[in-house]
Design an enzyme around this catalytic site. Structure first.
Site, PDB file in Angstrom:
ATOM      1  N   CYS A 134       0.854  -1.194   0.000  1.00 52.41           N
ATOM      2  CA  CYS A 134       0.000   0.000   0.000  1.00 52.41           C
ATOM      3  C   CYS A 134       0.891   1.244   0.000  1.00 52.41           C
ATOM      4  O   CYS A 134       1.656   1.434  -0.927  1.00 52.41           O
ATOM      5  CB  CYS A 134      -0.978  -0.014   1.179  1.00 52.41           C
ATOM      6  SG  CYS A 134      -2.157  -1.385   1.135  1.00 52.41           S
ATOM      7  N   ASP A 189      -8.096  -0.733  -8.701  1.00 53.29           N
ATOM      8  CA  ASP A 189      -7.732  -0.046  -7.462  1.00 53.29           C
ATOM      9  C   ASP A 189      -7.939   1.456  -7.660  1.00 53.29           C
ATOM     10  O   ASP A 189      -7.253   2.072  -8.474  1.00 53.29           O
ATOM     11  CB  ASP A 189      -6.262  -0.337  -7.148  1.00 53.29           C
ATOM     12  CG  ASP A 189      -5.809   0.226  -5.812  1.00 53.29           C
ATOM     13  OD1 ASP A 189      -6.527   1.072  -5.244  1.00 53.29           O
ATOM     14  OD2 ASP A 189      -4.734  -0.181  -5.339  1.00 53.29           O
ATOM     15  N   HIS A 221      -7.367  -3.731  -3.508  1.00 50.55           N
ATOM     16  CA  HIS A 221      -6.330  -2.986  -2.799  1.00 50.55           C
ATOM     17  C   HIS A 221      -6.150  -3.592  -1.402  1.00 50.55           C
ATOM     18  O   HIS A 221      -7.116  -3.783  -0.676  1.00 50.55           O
ATOM     19  CB  HIS A 221      -6.738  -1.512  -2.677  1.00 50.55           C
ATOM     20  CG  HIS A 221      -5.718  -0.672  -1.976  1.00 50.55           C
ATOM     21  ND1 HIS A 221      -4.572  -0.228  -2.596  1.00 50.55           N
ATOM     22  CD2 HIS A 221      -5.660  -0.207  -0.707  1.00 50.55           C
ATOM     23  CE1 HIS A 221      -3.862   0.486  -1.743  1.00 50.55           C
ATOM     24  NE2 HIS A 221      -4.505   0.511  -0.592  1.00 50.55           N
TER      25      HIS A 221
END
Length: 255
Positions: A134, A189, A221
């Site tokens: 991330c 995403d 995600h």
């Protein structure tokens, strides 16, 4: 799998001291270093288990608390299964910390993490590898471009905002990267739309960077994080295969 030793360590950083987790083979021998950049939910059991798995493959892995300026981990009371959709207050706490971790601060910290690894007796001499998740994927790319002589390989998974229109967008460091890069993007995403995926690919290709960027179809995600509602087992296993392949290519005589 090699027996693993995991310990909590403190790492000097420019703004004080950061707590971190260190995992390495239990024999204490010097192994190739891996710096693992956390996601926004922070240093917690899931990331320690990921570090342990990498250590079991023969690497020495450091997972620093990137939000150390706000205190020691855990900084947020996380449920057993993290579901941001059901717990919007989580990001009310986390978002300000993310915003305060500017590129300048993050790269100063990255230098501290790399220095610590270079001075550790359980890390083999030479450049290290990076992997990030991330927000950590963004930092992995930035670190590869900021410290090219110290980074041999860098990976990022379900990263967001990797190639924006901003003047400090991570993809703009492509021309300084000498490491081999791998990115596993989450399918559909919203933090990394198709135009950013294409922009990143063009930048890396134009700069002559050895790289592979793949979109994991059906993976949301956050797909590698088994303690979240976004976990996607197929995507996670694909991530491990890609990451370990990158590490084996980078450190053919170690790990």
């Amino acid at each position: 799998m090699t027996a693993v030793q995991g310990t909590a360590v403190d790492v000097p950083a420019g703004d004080g001291t950061a707590d971190a987790y260190l995992a390495h083979p239990a024999d204490g021998a010097a192994r190739p270093g891996v710096l693992l950049f956390m996601d926004a939910f922070g240093l917690r059991p899931r990331l320690r288990s990921m570090a342990d798995r990498l250590a079991g493959e023969g690497y020495t892995v450091l997972v620093p608390n990137l939000f150390h300026r706000h205190g020691r981990a855990p900084l947020v009371d996380l449920p057993e299964l993290i579901d941001p959709g059901a717990r919007p207050e989580l990001f009310e706490r986390i978002t300000p910390m993310m915003r305060e971790l500017t590129n300048e601060r993050a790269m100063a910290d990255a230098g501290a993490w790399l220095d610590w690894l270079a001075g550790s007796p359980v890390v083999a001499p030479g450049p290290v590898a990076l992997t990030g998740y991330c927000m950590g994927a963004r930092l992995s790319l930035l670190t590869a471009g900021t410290y090219p002589e110290r980074v041999a390989a860098a990976a990022g998974f379900h990263g967001g905002r990797l190639a924006t229109d901003a003047p400090d967008s991570p993809h703009l460091v492509a021309g300084r990267v000498t490491a081999e890069l791998y990115f596993g993007h989450a399918d559909q995403d919203p933090s990394l739309p198709r135009e950013q995926i294409d922009r990143l690919e063009r930048a890396l290709t134009a700069a002559g960077v050895r790289h592979r960027c793949e979109v994991y179809t059906g993976a949301p995600h956050g797909f590698t994080q088994a303690d979240t509602a976004a976990y996607h087992e197929e995507g996670d296993e694909r991530h491990w295969s890609a990451l370990l392949g990158l590490l084996r290519r980078t450190f053919p005589h170690g790990g």
